[in-house]
Design a protein around this motif. Structure first.
Motif, PDB file in Angstrom:
ATOM      1  N   PHE A 108       0.836  -1.204   0.000  1.00 35.51           N
ATOM      2  CA  PHE A 108       0.000   0.000   0.000  1.00 35.51           C
ATOM      3  C   PHE A 108       0.872   1.256   0.000  1.00 35.51           C
ATOM      4  N   LYS A 109       1.977   1.221   0.727  1.00 40.97           N
ATOM      5  CA  LYS A 109       2.916   2.359   0.715  1.00 40.97           C
ATOM      6  C   LYS A 109       3.468   2.572  -0.691  1.00 40.97           C
ATOM      7  N   ALA A 110       3.914   1.496  -1.325  1.00 45.52           N
ATOM      8  CA  ALA A 110       4.456   1.593  -2.678  1.00 45.52           C
ATOM      9  C   ALA A 110       3.388   2.081  -3.657  1.00 45.52           C
ATOM     10  N   SER A 111       2.158   1.611  -3.479  1.00 43.78           N
ATOM     11  CA  SER A 111       1.058   2.008  -4.364  1.00 43.78           C
ATOM     12  C   SER A 111       0.725   3.486  -4.191  1.00 43.78           C
ATOM     13  N   TYR A 112       0.729   3.954  -2.935  1.00 46.09           N
ATOM     14  CA  TYR A 112       0.441   5.372  -2.700  1.00 46.09           C
ATOM     15  C   TYR A 112       1.511   6.249  -3.354  1.00 46.09           C
ATOM     16  N   ILE A 113       2.761   5.858  -3.178  1.00 44.35           N
ATOM     17  CA  ILE A 113       3.856   6.623  -3.787  1.00 44.35           C
ATOM     18  C   ILE A 113       3.724   6.613  -5.307  1.00 44.35           C
ATOM     19  N   ASN A 114       3.404   5.453  -5.869  1.00 45.58           N
ATOM     20  CA  ASN A 114       3.277   5.324  -7.318  1.00 45.58           C
ATOM     21  C   ASN A 114       2.133   6.186  -7.869  1.00 45.58           C
ATOM     22  N   ASP A 115       1.005   6.202  -7.153  1.00 50.23           N
ATOM     23  CA  ASP A 115      -0.191   6.868  -7.665  1.00 50.23           C
ATOM     24  C   ASP A 115      -0.302   8.329  -7.266  1.00 50.23           C
ATOM     25  N   TYR A 116       0.237   8.704  -6.096  1.00 49.08           N
ATOM     26  CA  TYR A 116      -0.055  10.027  -5.559  1.00 49.08           C
ATOM     27  C   TYR A 116       1.171  10.829  -5.124  1.00 49.08           C
ATOM     28  N   ALA A 117       2.352  10.437  -5.541  1.00 56.45           N
ATOM     29  CA  ALA A 117       3.551  11.165  -5.102  1.00 56.45           C
ATOM     30  C   ALA A 117       3.554  12.611  -5.590  1.00 56.45           C
ATOM     31  N   ASP A 118       3.015  12.858  -6.772  1.00 59.63           N
ATOM     32  CA  ASP A 118       3.086  14.201  -7.355  1.00 59.63           C
ATOM     33  C   ASP A 118       2.133  15.185  -6.703  1.00 59.63           C
ATOM     34  N   ALA A 119       0.982  14.716  -6.268  1.00 60.57           N
ATOM     35  CA  ALA A 119      -0.004  15.606  -5.654  1.00 60.57           C
ATOM     36  C   ALA A 119      -0.896  14.806  -4.713  1.00 60.57           C
TER      37      ALA A 119
END
Length: 216
Positions: A108-119
């Motif tokens: 879930f951490k990796a997925s959040y970074i992948n999907d929402y790191a920019d904003a």
């Protein structure tokens, strides 16, 4: 299987508030990788392995994260994901298999970074739906999610910073310190002791599930 144990978050919060700011920063600076404990190396390895799995086996990861974490399908999929170079190759000289719960949090951490790191996505106002055994005593997933949801709503920026930070980094420690007031305000929602590793995983899962209409 390596079990990573840390002081409870309540104890961490109390210990940090008792230290001057300079002492806090000095005691929270992570060690170089070569001098990290096996538990710290395990957390780092799991984070690296999760990023690899999301890149190499995205459909399996997405399917795993949609499963009831207490189901046999989830256990079988976790065993499958634990095999191969993504996990085995990330641990170096440490031989281990990660639990389904630990793997779930890291993914879930990796997925959040992948999907929402920019904003940062907007947070939904709907309470987080909880999967799993709701009668599991001190490890009750309902209370774990409610605690982390409370923390996120109290300080979404600091919670996001914890999830985006590299595991066992100075940035992660600084973000956890910034979350102290939210920890203390939400302790009535907490069930039993949550380890640092457990909290980080449940926080990442809850934050990802709280992503609003623009979420993935």
């Amino acid at each position: 299987m390596t079990v990573v144990t840390f002081r409870s978050l309540a104890a961490i919060a109390v210990a940090m508030t008792a230290l001057p700011a300079a002492a806090q920063m000095q005691t929270e600076i992570p060690k170089a990788v070569g001098t990290m404990s096996q538990a710290q190396q395990a957390r780092r390895a799991l984070a690296t392995g999760a990023q690899c799995l999301l890149r190499e086996k995205p459909s399996n990861v997405r399917s795993f994260l949609r499963m009831d974490p207490d189901s046999r399908d989830a256990a079988r999929t976790a065993t499958y994901l634990n095999r191969g170079d993504c996990v085995d190759g990330s641990t170096g000289s440490i031989s281990m298999q990660f639990s389904a719960a630990a793997l779930r949090g890291a993914l879930f951490k990796a997925s959040y970074i992948n999907d929402y790191a920019d904003a940062a996505p907007p947070l939904t106002n709907t309470p987080v739906a909880v999967q799993g055994d709701v009668s599991a005593g001190q490890d009750n997933p309902v209370k774990q999610r409610r605690f982390t949801e409370c923390v996120i709503r109290r300080d979404p920026a600091a919670a996001r910073a914890v999830v985006l930070a590299d595991t066992e980094s100075a940035a992660e420690q600084a973000a956890l310190i910034a979350l102290q007031p939210a920890f203390e305000a939400c302790l009535s929602e907490k069930s039993g002791d949550m380890t640092k590793s457990m909290f980080a995983g449940v926080l990442a899962e809850t934050l990802y599930q709280m992503a609003g209409p623009t979420g993935g």
